[in-house]
Design a protein around this motif. Structure first.
Motif, PDB file in Angstrom:
ATOM      1  N   PHE A  60       0.807  -1.217   0.000  1.00 46.13           N
ATOM      2  CA  PHE A  60       0.000   0.000   0.000  1.00 46.13           C
ATOM      3  C   PHE A  60       0.840   1.267   0.000  1.00 46.13           C
ATOM      4  O   PHE A  60       0.327   2.357   0.195  1.00 46.13           O
ATOM      5  CB  PHE A  60      -0.952  -0.002   1.205  1.00 46.13           C
ATOM      6  N   THR A  81      -5.901   2.914   3.937  1.00 42.99           N
ATOM      7  CA  THR A  81      -4.714   2.177   4.397  1.00 42.99           C
ATOM      8  C   THR A  81      -4.095   2.783   5.660  1.00 42.99           C
ATOM      9  O   THR A  81      -3.379   2.095   6.380  1.00 42.99           O
ATOM     10  CB  THR A  81      -3.638   2.132   3.295  1.00 42.99           C
ATOM     11  N   VAL A  93      -1.836  -2.762   8.824  1.00 41.76           N
ATOM     12  CA  VAL A  93      -1.008  -1.811   8.086  1.00 41.76           C
ATOM     13  C   VAL A  93      -0.690  -0.669   9.063  1.00 41.76           C
ATOM     14  O   VAL A  93      -1.603  -0.158   9.710  1.00 41.76           O
ATOM     15  CB  VAL A  93      -1.770  -1.268   6.851  1.00 41.76           C
ATOM     16  N   HIS A 120      -9.049  -8.216   3.689  1.00 38.01           N
ATOM     17  CA  HIS A 120      -8.789  -7.091   4.592  1.00 38.01           C
ATOM     18  C   HIS A 120     -10.092  -6.463   5.096  1.00 38.01           C
ATOM     19  O   HIS A 120     -11.098  -6.442   4.381  1.00 38.01           O
ATOM     20  CB  HIS A 120      -7.992  -5.985   3.877  1.00 38.01           C
ATOM     21  N   ARG A 172     -11.316  -2.754   7.565  1.00 34.49           N
ATOM     22  CA  ARG A 172     -10.834  -1.510   8.184  1.00 34.49           C
ATOM     23  C   ARG A 172     -11.668  -1.243   9.431  1.00 34.49           C
ATOM     24  O   ARG A 172     -12.893  -1.373   9.396  1.00 34.49           O
ATOM     25  CB  ARG A 172     -11.002  -0.346   7.195  1.00 34.49           C
TER      26      ARG A 172
END
Ligand code: PMP
Length: 384
Positions: A147, A175, A306, A343, A345
């Motif tokens: 990323f 990200t 991340v 993924h 978030r």
């Protein structure tokens, strides 16, 4: 869709999906990067008094130039970034989304092109396309991190696309990655006649030593840095975003804004909040602490996070992101499936919310884990 409506709809909008983060009534909402802390009592009192005062004058249009608000925002930016921003360099709108729209309305349009580096803020392409501007999906991803965006990668894509507008986002949503300023400098240099927009919606959450692109404004008349009161200021419901740029660029935005676009109550709420910025911004340090706890604990659980400079964390290692999203929702925790395979978030909330999320992650059966090869490598391949 009704056929007559579909036929009349602009061809470039047919089949498009609107922005649609779920708004669900669940105990722990960590899906839209809001500030989880309620507005504190002293600020509520100040806002209430300010709005009461404006109520008497609602028969009149508001100050079209939102002069006091600009002065207050410029002073805030000066204190936050150390850069000598003047009120004439500041523009505001109903959320930074509207500020971004003004930019694209003024500098994009049919026959023009905007470039962004995906994955980034999902509204950049949507806002761009509403104006008939062509969107080009650039990529992030370097050998050091899937990323990451470095100057070389950004410049190569700018040269290949020759866009009229370039969007970069720092810290980047979804990200969490902050850019080093050499990337912004290199993009401006590679696109000297293009508008370069640095979206700094999450700047206040960046780790120490992350400079703002505001420090680059001097001598770069086509560079714009956008910010918002929706995140660090905990005012998402008030809808106030703003930008700093060259005074002439700000002037040009008057050509596209609707007259009186910032209502009197909106201006009053924002002003009262900025005057109490110390009360509101105390939450920033607490949120950064929770963000760092999420990063550390998810890593410990074997779900690679991340590194983040924002108030949220993107993490991988999931067999099926949608299934885990649903499993967390079943446990009362709403996070965001941003469409990156394997993924999810999550927003850093209060300590209690963060603990509930982390407990839910720890309790997930092993079937939620991706046992395949390196998750970053897979995400890179999925986007190739
Ligand atoms: N930029 C980024 C990167 C964001 O994530 C968001 C909101 N999620 C915005 C801009 C827009 O926020 P607002 O319109 O509330 O200012």
């Amino acid at each position: 869709m009704n056929e007559a409506i579909e036929n009349l709809l602009r061809a470039d909008l047919r089949g498009r999906t609107p922005y649609g983060a779920p708004q669900l009534d669940v105990p722990v909402r960590l899906n839209t990067n809001e500030n989880s802390y309620a507005v504190p009592d002293d600020v509520v009192a100040a806002i209430t008094a300010a709005v009461t005062e404006t109520a008497r004058h609602l028969n009149r249009y508001p100050d079209r130039e939102f002069t006091e608000l600009r002065e207050a925002l410029a002073a805030y930016l000066r204190s936050q970034t150390g850069v000598g921003i003047a009120p004439e360099q500041v523009w505001a709108g109903n959320g930074s989304n509207e500020v971004l729209l003004h930019l694209v309305q003024a500098f994009g349009g049919v026959g023009r092109t905007a470039l962004g580096f995906t994955p980034a803020y999902s509204m950049h392409p949507i806002i761009t396309r509403t104006t008939g501007t062509t969107w080009v999906d650039g990529l992030r991803g370097t050998p050091s991190g899937v990323f990451d965006l470095d100057a070389g990668l950004a410049v190569r894509q700018v040269r290949a696309t020759q866009p009229d507008i370039v969007f970069v986002c720092s810290p980047n949503n979804p990200t969490g990655t902050a850019l080093t300023l050499d990337v912004v400098e290199a993009v401006v240099e590679a696109a000297p006649t293009s508008l370069v927009v640095v979206d700094e919606a999450y700047a206040e959450f960046a780790r120490p030593g992350t400079p703002s692109a505001m420090t680059l404004l001097e001598g770069r008349p086509l560079l714009v840095v956008t910010r918002t009161m929706s995140k660090a200021f905990a005012l998402a419901g008030a809808r106030v975003g703003y930008l700093a740029a060259d005074p002439d660029l700000v002037d040009a935005l008057r050509l596209v804004r609707m007259p009186y676009h910032l209502s009197d109550p909106t201006q009053a709420v924002a002003l009262a909040a900025i005057r109490h910025d110390a009360s509101l911004l105390v939450t920033v340090e607490a949120i950064k602490g929770e963000r760092d706890r999420i990063v550390a604990e998810l890593a410990g659980l074997g779900y690679p996070p991340v590194p983040s400079d924002a108030n949220f964390v993107l993490y991988g290692g999931l067999a099926d992101a949608r299934e885990t999203w649903q499993a967390l929702l079943d446990r009362g925790v709403l996070v965001r499936d941003v469409g990156i395979p394997h993924h999810l978030r999550v927003t850093a909330g209060t300590p209690e919310e963060t603990s509930t999320f982390l407990r839910a992650m720890a309790d997930l059966p092993d079937s939620h884990r991706q046992h395949a090869r390196d998750t970053h490598q897979q995400a890179l391949e999925a986007r190739a």
